[in-house]
Write a protein that holds these residues in place. Structure first.
Motif, PDB file in Angstrom:
ATOM      1  N   ARG A  37      18.599  18.887  -6.789  1.00 49.33           N
ATOM      2  CA  ARG A  37      17.216  19.119  -6.391  1.00 49.33           C
ATOM      3  C   ARG A  37      16.506  17.791  -6.128  1.00 49.33           C
ATOM      4  O   ARG A  37      16.606  16.849  -6.905  1.00 49.33           O
ATOM      5  N   ASN A  38      15.773  17.745  -5.015  1.00 52.32           N
ATOM      6  CA  ASN A  38      14.979  16.580  -4.633  1.00 52.32           C
ATOM      7  C   ASN A  38      15.788  15.292  -4.558  1.00 52.32           C
ATOM      8  O   ASN A  38      15.301  14.224  -4.903  1.00 52.32           O
ATOM      9  N   SER A  39      17.019  15.398  -4.106  1.00 53.64           N
ATOM     10  CA  SER A  39      17.831  14.195  -3.955  1.00 53.64           C
ATOM     11  C   SER A  39      18.418  14.157  -2.548  1.00 53.64           C
ATOM     12  O   SER A  39      18.574  15.186  -1.896  1.00 53.64           O
ATOM     13  N   PHE A  40      18.711  12.945  -2.108  1.00 60.94           N
ATOM     14  CA  PHE A  40      19.353  12.769  -0.815  1.00 60.94           C
ATOM     15  C   PHE A  40      20.443  11.736  -1.020  1.00 60.94           C
ATOM     16  O   PHE A  40      20.166  10.585  -1.354  1.00 60.94           O
ATOM     17  N   GLU A  41      21.678  12.181  -0.858  1.00 59.78           N
ATOM     18  CA  GLU A  41      22.816  11.297  -1.058  1.00 59.78           C
ATOM     19  C   GLU A  41      23.817  11.481   0.072  1.00 59.78           C
ATOM     20  O   GLU A  41      23.943  12.570   0.626  1.00 59.78           O
ATOM     21  N   VAL A  42      24.508  10.394   0.398  1.00 57.22           N
ATOM     22  CA  VAL A  42      25.547  10.431   1.424  1.00 57.22           C
ATOM     23  C   VAL A  42      26.793   9.817   0.804  1.00 57.22           C
ATOM     24  O   VAL A  42      26.749   8.699   0.286  1.00 57.22           O
ATOM     25  N   SER A  43      27.890  10.566   0.863  1.00 61.00           N
ATOM     26  CA  SER A  43      29.150  10.098   0.280  1.00 61.00           C
ATOM     27  C   SER A  43      30.275  10.228   1.290  1.00 61.00           C
ATOM     28  O   SER A  43      30.256  11.100   2.157  1.00 61.00           O
ATOM     29  N   LEU A  44      31.250   9.360   1.136  1.00 60.16           N
ATOM     30  CA  LEU A  44      32.456   9.394   1.950  1.00 60.16           C
ATOM     31  C   LEU A  44      33.585   9.882   1.069  1.00 60.16           C
ATOM     32  O   LEU A  44      33.839   9.316  -0.002  1.00 60.16           O
ATOM     33  N   LEU A  45      34.249  10.939   1.488  1.00 54.13           N
ATOM     34  CA  LEU A  45      35.415  11.453   0.783  1.00 54.13           C
ATOM     35  C   LEU A  45      36.642  10.917   1.510  1.00 54.13           C
ATOM     36  O   LEU A  45      36.900  11.285   2.660  1.00 54.13           O
TER      37      LEU A  45
ATOM     38  N   ARG B 149      12.538  21.059   4.713  1.00 49.57           N
ATOM     39  CA  ARG B 149      12.576  20.651   6.101  1.00 49.57           C
ATOM     40  C   ARG B 149      12.829  19.162   6.247  1.00 49.57           C
ATOM     41  O   ARG B 149      13.581  18.750   7.103  1.00 49.57           O
ATOM     42  N   VAL B 150      12.188  18.364   5.413  1.00 49.76           N
ATOM     43  CA  VAL B 150      12.360  16.921   5.483  1.00 49.76           C
ATOM     44  C   VAL B 150      13.815  16.546   5.217  1.00 49.76           C
ATOM     45  O   VAL B 150      14.392  15.719   5.914  1.00 49.76           O
ATOM     46  N   PHE B 151      14.410  17.182   4.218  1.00 52.67           N
ATOM     47  CA  PHE B 151      15.797  16.899   3.888  1.00 52.67           C
ATOM     48  C   PHE B 151      16.706  17.287   5.050  1.00 52.67           C
ATOM     49  O   PHE B 151      17.625  16.551   5.393  1.00 52.67           O
ATOM     50  N   GLY B 152      16.455  18.436   5.654  1.00 53.83           N
ATOM     51  CA  GLY B 152      17.265  18.893   6.780  1.00 53.83           C
ATOM     52  C   GLY B 152      17.173  17.984   7.988  1.00 53.83           C
ATOM     53  O   GLY B 152      18.178  17.687   8.634  1.00 53.83           O
ATOM     54  N   ARG B 153      15.970  17.538   8.294  1.00 49.01           N
ATOM     55  CA  ARG B 153      15.785  16.622   9.435  1.00 49.01           C
ATOM     56  C   ARG B 153      16.514  15.312   9.193  1.00 49.01           C
ATOM     57  O   ARG B 153      17.184  14.784  10.091  1.00 49.01           O
ATOM     58  N   ASN B 154      16.388  14.776   8.000  1.00 49.45           N
ATOM     59  CA  ASN B 154      17.053  13.517   7.690  1.00 49.45           C
ATOM     60  C   ASN B 154      18.568  13.685   7.659  1.00 49.45           C
ATOM     61  O   ASN B 154      19.298  12.809   8.111  1.00 49.45           O
TER      62      ASN B 154
END
Length: 78
Positions: A32-40, A1-6
């Motif tokens: 697993r247990n990671s949060f990353e944002v990338s630009l393609l 849930r935390v990952f989805g909200r963020n």
């Protein structure tokens, strides 16, 4: 849930900053247990805008402020 909200908060911030930019959440299975944002980019290259890997504890450090990701996006497109 935390990952989805963020993910939803970052996605909304990116769409608000650049409405023409398509935003996909987890186009591939996430680590697993990671949060990353990338630009393609159009040329197929990838630019990492945020990575929470190696951050924390506390757990909240693994997630970016949406404004931080928007600024990273703008600087990578400039």
């Amino acid at each position: 849930r935390v990952f989805g909200r963020n993910a939803a908060a970052v996605s909304a911030a990116l769409r608000g900053a650049m409405a023409h930019l398509p935003v996909d959440i987890n186009p591939r299975p996430p680590r697993r247990n990671s949060f990353e944002v990338s630009l393609l980019k159009e040329d197929g290259s990838t630019v990492e805008l945020w990575s929470g890997i190696g951050k924390g504890p506390p757990r909240k450090l693994k997630f970016p402020q949406p404004e931080t990701v928007v600024e990273a996006l703008k600087s990578s497109l400039a």
